[in-house]
Scaffold this motif. Structure first.
Motif, PDB file in Angstrom:
ATOM      1  N   ILE A 131      -5.143 -15.378   7.654  1.00  0.00           N
ATOM      2  CA  ILE A 131      -3.976 -15.764   7.126  1.00  0.00           C
ATOM      3  C   ILE A 131      -3.512 -14.761   6.051  1.00  0.00           C
ATOM      4  CG2 ILE A 131      -2.847 -17.701   5.922  1.00  0.00           C
ATOM      5  CD1 ILE A 131      -4.976 -19.414   7.265  1.00  0.00           C
ATOM      6  N   PRO A 132      -2.025 -14.440   6.083  1.00  0.00           N
ATOM      7  CA  PRO A 132      -1.337 -13.500   4.995  1.00  0.00           C
ATOM      8  C   PRO A 132      -1.532 -14.287   3.719  1.00  0.00           C
ATOM      9  CG  PRO A 132       0.000 -13.599   6.981  1.00  0.00           C
ATOM     10  CD  PRO A 132      -1.135 -14.706   7.256  1.00  0.00           C
ATOM     11  N   LEU A 133      -1.809 -13.452   2.457  1.00  0.00           N
ATOM     12  CA  LEU A 133      -1.828 -14.153   1.459  1.00  0.00           C
ATOM     13  C   LEU A 133      -0.731 -13.801   0.543  1.00  0.00           C
ATOM     14  CD1 LEU A 133      -5.839 -13.442   0.990  1.00  0.00           C
ATOM     15  CD2 LEU A 133      -4.569 -15.673   1.630  1.00  0.00           C
ATOM     16  N   MET A 134      -0.463 -14.447  -0.667  1.00  0.00           N
ATOM     17  CA  MET A 134       0.486 -14.120  -1.647  1.00  0.00           C
ATOM     18  C   MET A 134      -0.264 -13.642  -2.869  1.00  0.00           C
ATOM     19  SD  MET A 134       3.375 -14.953  -0.617  1.00  0.00           S
ATOM     20  CE  MET A 134       4.409 -14.841  -2.314  1.00  0.00           C
ATOM     21  N   ALA A 135       0.295 -12.441  -3.440  1.00  0.00           N
ATOM     22  CA  ALA A 135      -0.383 -11.736  -4.711  1.00  0.00           C
ATOM     23  C   ALA A 135       0.823 -11.154  -5.541  1.00  0.00           C
ATOM     24  CB  ALA A 135      -1.393 -10.761  -4.307  1.00  0.00           C
ATOM     25  N   LYS A 136       0.710 -11.106  -6.868  1.00  0.00           N
ATOM     26  CA  LYS A 136       1.851 -10.709  -7.766  1.00  0.00           C
ATOM     27  C   LYS A 136       1.668  -9.320  -7.830  1.00  0.00           C
ATOM     28  CE  LYS A 136       1.237 -13.560 -11.113  1.00  0.00           C
ATOM     29  NZ  LYS A 136      -0.017 -14.579 -10.754  1.00  0.00           N
ATOM     30  N   ILE A 168      -0.353  -4.764   3.718  1.00  0.00           N
ATOM     31  CA  ILE A 168       0.906  -5.192   3.119  1.00  0.00           C
ATOM     32  C   ILE A 168       1.743  -5.268   4.177  1.00  0.00           C
ATOM     33  CG2 ILE A 168       2.699  -5.148   1.289  1.00  0.00           C
ATOM     34  CD1 ILE A 168      -0.538  -5.110   0.408  1.00  0.00           C
ATOM     35  N   GLU A 169       2.446  -6.312   4.615  1.00  0.00           N
ATOM     36  CA  GLU A 169       3.377  -6.555   5.653  1.00  0.00           C
ATOM     37  C   GLU A 169       4.358  -7.643   5.437  1.00  0.00           C
ATOM     38  OE1 GLU A 169       1.381  -7.425   9.247  1.00  0.00           O
ATOM     39  OE2 GLU A 169      -0.167  -8.565   8.109  1.00  0.00           O
ATOM     40  N   ARG A 170       5.819  -7.207   6.007  1.00  0.00           N
ATOM     41  CA  ARG A 170       6.606  -8.352   5.853  1.00  0.00           C
ATOM     42  C   ARG A 170       6.459  -9.796   6.645  1.00  0.00           C
ATOM     43  NH1 ARG A 170       9.626  -7.027   1.454  1.00  0.00           N
ATOM     44  NH2 ARG A 170      10.496  -4.825   1.676  1.00  0.00           N
ATOM     45  N   VAL A 171       6.987 -10.793   6.357  1.00  0.00           N
ATOM     46  CA  VAL A 171       6.836 -12.009   7.146  1.00  0.00           C
ATOM     47  C   VAL A 171       8.055 -11.893   7.913  1.00  0.00           C
ATOM     48  CG1 VAL A 171       6.457 -14.380   6.964  1.00  0.00           C
ATOM     49  CG2 VAL A 171       5.273 -12.989   5.588  1.00  0.00           C
ATOM     50  N   PRO A 172       8.006 -12.335   9.117  1.00  0.00           N
ATOM     51  CA  PRO A 172       6.966 -13.057   9.874  1.00  0.00           C
ATOM     52  C   PRO A 172       6.198 -12.335  10.921  1.00  0.00           C
ATOM     53  CG  PRO A 172       8.985 -13.350  11.328  1.00  0.00           C
ATOM     54  CD  PRO A 172       9.408 -12.381  10.072  1.00  0.00           C
ATOM     55  N   GLU A 173       5.940 -10.857  10.628  1.00  0.00           N
ATOM     56  CA  GLU A 173       5.464  -9.975  11.255  1.00  0.00           C
ATOM     57  C   GLU A 173       3.905 -10.335  11.440  1.00  0.00           C
ATOM     58  OE1 GLU A 173       4.270  -5.108  11.861  1.00  0.00           O
ATOM     59  OE2 GLU A 173       5.552  -5.726  10.196  1.00  0.00           O
ATOM     60  N   GLY A 198       4.270  -8.730   1.674  1.00  0.00           N
ATOM     61  CA  GLY A 198       5.031  -7.726   0.909  1.00  0.00           C
ATOM     62  C   GLY A 198       6.363  -8.233   0.355  1.00  0.00           C
ATOM     63  N   ASP A 199       6.208  -9.385  -0.493  1.00  0.00           N
ATOM     64  CA  ASP A 199       7.389  -9.851  -1.121  1.00  0.00           C
ATOM     65  C   ASP A 199       8.079  -8.950  -2.242  1.00  0.00           C
ATOM     66  OD1 ASP A 199       5.855 -10.222  -3.191  1.00  0.00           O
ATOM     67  OD2 ASP A 199       6.103 -12.551  -2.989  1.00  0.00           O
ATOM     68  N   ASP A 200       9.278  -8.894  -2.737  1.00  0.00           N
ATOM     69  CA  ASP A 200       9.720  -8.181  -3.553  1.00  0.00           C
ATOM     70  C   ASP A 200       9.042  -7.993  -4.889  1.00  0.00           C
ATOM     71  OD1 ASP A 200      12.030  -7.694  -1.822  1.00  0.00           O
ATOM     72  OD2 ASP A 200      13.115  -8.922  -2.798  1.00  0.00           O
ATOM     73  N   ARG A 201       8.385  -9.130  -5.498  1.00  0.00           N
ATOM     74  CA  ARG A 201       7.562  -8.879  -6.721  1.00  0.00           C
ATOM     75  C   ARG A 201       6.359  -8.067  -6.578  1.00  0.00           C
ATOM     76  NH1 ARG A 201       5.182 -14.590  -8.872  1.00  0.00           N
ATOM     77  NH2 ARG A 201       4.409 -14.579  -6.721  1.00  0.00           N
ATOM     78  N   LEU A 202       5.557  -8.311  -5.423  1.00  0.00           N
ATOM     79  CA  LEU A 202       4.394  -7.516  -5.175  1.00  0.00           C
ATOM     80  C   LEU A 202       4.839  -6.001  -5.224  1.00  0.00           C
ATOM     81  CD1 LEU A 202       1.656  -7.144  -4.693  1.00  0.00           C
ATOM     82  CD2 LEU A 202       1.800  -7.665  -2.305  1.00  0.00           C
ATOM     83  N   ILE A 211       9.728   1.321  -0.119  1.00  0.00           N
ATOM     84  CA  ILE A 211       8.760   1.883   0.766  1.00  0.00           C
ATOM     85  C   ILE A 211       8.881   1.131   2.192  1.00  0.00           C
ATOM     86  CG2 ILE A 211       6.866   0.520   0.052  1.00  0.00           C
ATOM     87  CD1 ILE A 211       4.904   3.085   0.653  1.00  0.00           C
ATOM     88  N   LYS A 212       8.523   1.784   3.173  1.00  0.00           N
ATOM     89  CA  LYS A 212       8.641   0.872   4.354  1.00  0.00           C
ATOM     90  C   LYS A 212       7.406   0.437   4.740  1.00  0.00           C
ATOM     91  CE  LYS A 212       9.425   1.667   9.539  1.00  0.00           C
ATOM     92  NZ  LYS A 212       9.621   2.669  10.443  1.00  0.00           N
ATOM     93  N   LEU A 213       7.489  -0.828   5.295  1.00  0.00           N
ATOM     94  CA  LEU A 213       6.272  -1.760   5.513  1.00  0.00           C
ATOM     95  C   LEU A 213       6.133  -1.688   7.113  1.00  0.00           C
ATOM     96  CD1 LEU A 213       6.473  -4.608   2.967  1.00  0.00           C
ATOM     97  CD2 LEU A 213       5.195  -2.505   2.683  1.00  0.00           C
TER      98      LEU A 213
END
Length: 574
Positions: A131-136, A168-173, A198-202, A211-213
């Motif tokens: 499962i993709p995780l959130m991190a700051k 690090i990847e974009r959702v919903p990839e 890979g949200d903006d904050r991270l 940078i391209k994800l």
């Protein structure tokens, strides 16, 4: 009873990661394997060209995902469907199945569906930390990686020398990171990999520039410093480079020692080699393959297989539409089948009467009981004669169905001719509406389990009655369509494996069979073709050939069947 082993499309794949199931081993095999794995079961019909094509793809897929055996297991049953059985356990397979049409034509598509199924399954996604995780920031990523608990059965203490990687990847990839993690499951004692959103904050905390994800970060287990690795411009190359680098450093793991480093494609050479191996004939003596002329054995086989196996096809009941098609089918057979004795005719006469007050839904059990009661005069399935193939996967029922409807259209034409001769000129101007081909079309649309064959026949028979203006039109139309089908199959260069090597597809009749039927330029003269077909499919010709057939061998056919699809089902857990 499940089809005999010789008809198994996967018999000649000793190196494939595929288990063949039968009705006796089905549930035990699933229960023994599906503790924490996704099971993909390909149900097929051995005589279906579509199933034969998909068997090649499925076998190649088994080689392609050999390193996934800890999480995915492939199985097959001669009986058309695919099931994805997901843990944890589910008691009602049919109710909880997710059904997918069998339109999958590439390994990439099948792999993508498999990955999506794994990731969407709560048990598997949590068990393998998919499962993709959130991190700051990097500190949170580093902390999460060091707290790895990838094996819920045996929590492993973190090893300082274990390599840490963050995808690090974009959702919903969903495919990129999950694909890498599934490929690397056998390396979990050496590397820890997790997916992060890979949200903006991270991204702002990691980089001062866009940078391209997706990207992969290698992270130090002691200082939590990080660097980007691999080819960030091409995600496919990045995946391949990363996986190969892990394998190069730690060596091949069990079940993954012969995986090609570029798993995303299979070369034409590999595909051809697999195809040749798939259909390599074993212990077949050409002299033992007997090819009879048309025979009532084939007609009776086609009748029984159609009416007992195909129309039932795993159903519990017939809906109103299905019931009406079956009723018309029995009525049409009674009227236009070239019966060679009254006993077989009596079966259809009794069943036609039995159907007279059945207009809505009907339980299949009642239908089968009625057929059994009236069934004493239709012979059991025997080995095919004219439709005999060099292996059971070839010819057989599809050939028998063609012969059945050819014989019925010829018999219908003869009846029409006789009726016209016995009527005056006024009545003769009104031709009777053809019955056989419309019923054949309805049967194929409603019950025929080869989707590819069904779609083709429905397309060419669109506005069917408009294509049948003359008394002999049904005979000529079916002969034309049959030759067109043979031409398509014989010219399908990428899928020549669906042809019996002993009986290649050809245009019928050949010049040897009917010298007058073809002119010097190879064009058919329909006047002579009609005469030839009338003789070839006549009652007297088939009766004579049936009487000359010897060495009848009983054949076992499966008593259950389903639609050609892919199912995804939850599995079992003790």
């Amino acid at each position: 009873m499940i089809q005999t082993q010789s008809s198994n499309l996967y018999d000649h794949h000793d190196e494939s990661n595929v288990i063949s199931l039968s009705d006796k081993t089905f549930f035990n095999q699933i229960q023994s394997v599906n503790k924490d794995r996704l099971i993909i079961i390909n149900y097929y019909k051995h005589w279906s060209p579509e199933c034969q094509r998909f068997a090649i793809l499925f076998t190649n897929f088994s080689h392609n995902i050999r390193s996934w055996q800890r999480i995915v297991k492939l199985m097959t049953v001669d009986f058309p469907i695919i099931q994805f059985i997901e843990p944890p356990g589910v008691k009602d397979i049919g109710r909880d199945a997710k059904q997918i049409n069998h339109g999958i034509d590439t390994i990439d598509n099948l792999r993508k569906i498999t990955i999506e199924t794994i990731v969407s399954n709560t048990f598997l996604a949590n068990h393998y930390s998919l499962i993709p995780l959130m991190a700051k920031n990097i500190d949170e990523i580093c902390f999460i990686l060091k707290q790895d608990n990838h094996d819920q059965q045996q929590l492993l203490s973190f090893k300082e020398d274990r390599e840490l990687y963050a995808i690090i990847e974009r959702v919903p990839e969903t495919e990129f990171g999950a694909w890498i993690m599934i490929d690397m499951i056998d390396y979990r004692n050496f590397v820890t990999i997790k997916r992060f959103i890979g949200d903006d904050r991270l991204m702002t905390s990691l980089f001062s520039y866009p940078i391209k994800l997706p990207i992969i970060l290698e992270i130090s287990s002691t200082t939590c410093q990080y660097r980007i690795i691999g080819n960030v411009k091409n995600s496919r190359m990045l995946r391949n480079e990363f996986i190969q680098s892990i394998r190069d450093r730690f060596g091949p793991m069990i079940n993954s020692d012969d995986i090609d480093d570029h798993l995303t494609t299979i070369t034409a050479e590999q595909r051809n080699r697999s195809t040749n191996q798939f259909y390599k004939m074993k212990n077949i003596d050409e002299n033992k393959v007997v090819h009879y002329n048309l025979s009532y054995v084939d007609l009776h086989n086609a009748l029984r297989y159609s009416l007992v196996f195909e129309v039932v096809n795993g159903r519990r009941r017939f809906n109103g539409r299905q019931l009406q098609v079956i009723k018309r089918l029995f009525t049409t057979i009674l009227q236009y089948f070239p019966f060679d004795n009254e006993n077989v005719r009596r079966l259809f006469k009794r069943m036609t009467g039995w159907f007279s007050n059945k207009n809505d839904r009907l339980n299949v059990d009642k239908y089968l009981a009625a057929v059994k009661t009236a069934d004493g005069f239709l012979k059991p399935l025997e080995s095919w004669r004219h439709c005999n193939g060099s292996r059971p996967i070839y010819r057989g029922y599809p050939c028998g169905l063609w012969v059945l409807f050819h014989a019925m259209t010829v018999h219908e034409f003869n009846q029409t001719k006789m009726a016209m001769l016995n009527t005056n000129d006024t009545v003769r101007k009104t031709l009777p509406e053809p019955k056989v081909l419309p019923v054949m079309r309805d049967y194929i649309e409603t019950f025929f389990t080869c989707l590819q064959c069904r779609h083709y026949f429905l397309n060419v028979s669109n506005n069917l009655l408009e294509q049948l203006p003359y008394p002999n039109s049904s005979v000529i139309w079916l002969w034309t369509i049959h030759n067109q089908m043979n031409s398509r199959l014989s010219n399908d260069d990428g899928n020549t494996f669906i042809q019996d090597p002993h009986y290649p597809k050809y245009q019928f009749p050949t010049r040897t069979m009917c010298p007058k039927c073809l002119d010097d330029r190879g064009h058919y003269n329909q006047h002579y073709v009609i005469d030839y077909l009338e003789h070839y499919y006549s009652k007297s010709t088939m009766r004579a050939n049936s009487a000359s057939c010897h060495h009848h061998h009983q054949v076992n056919y499966m008593t259950i069947s389903m639609m050609m699809t892919i199912l995804i089902i939850n599995g079992f857990q003790n």
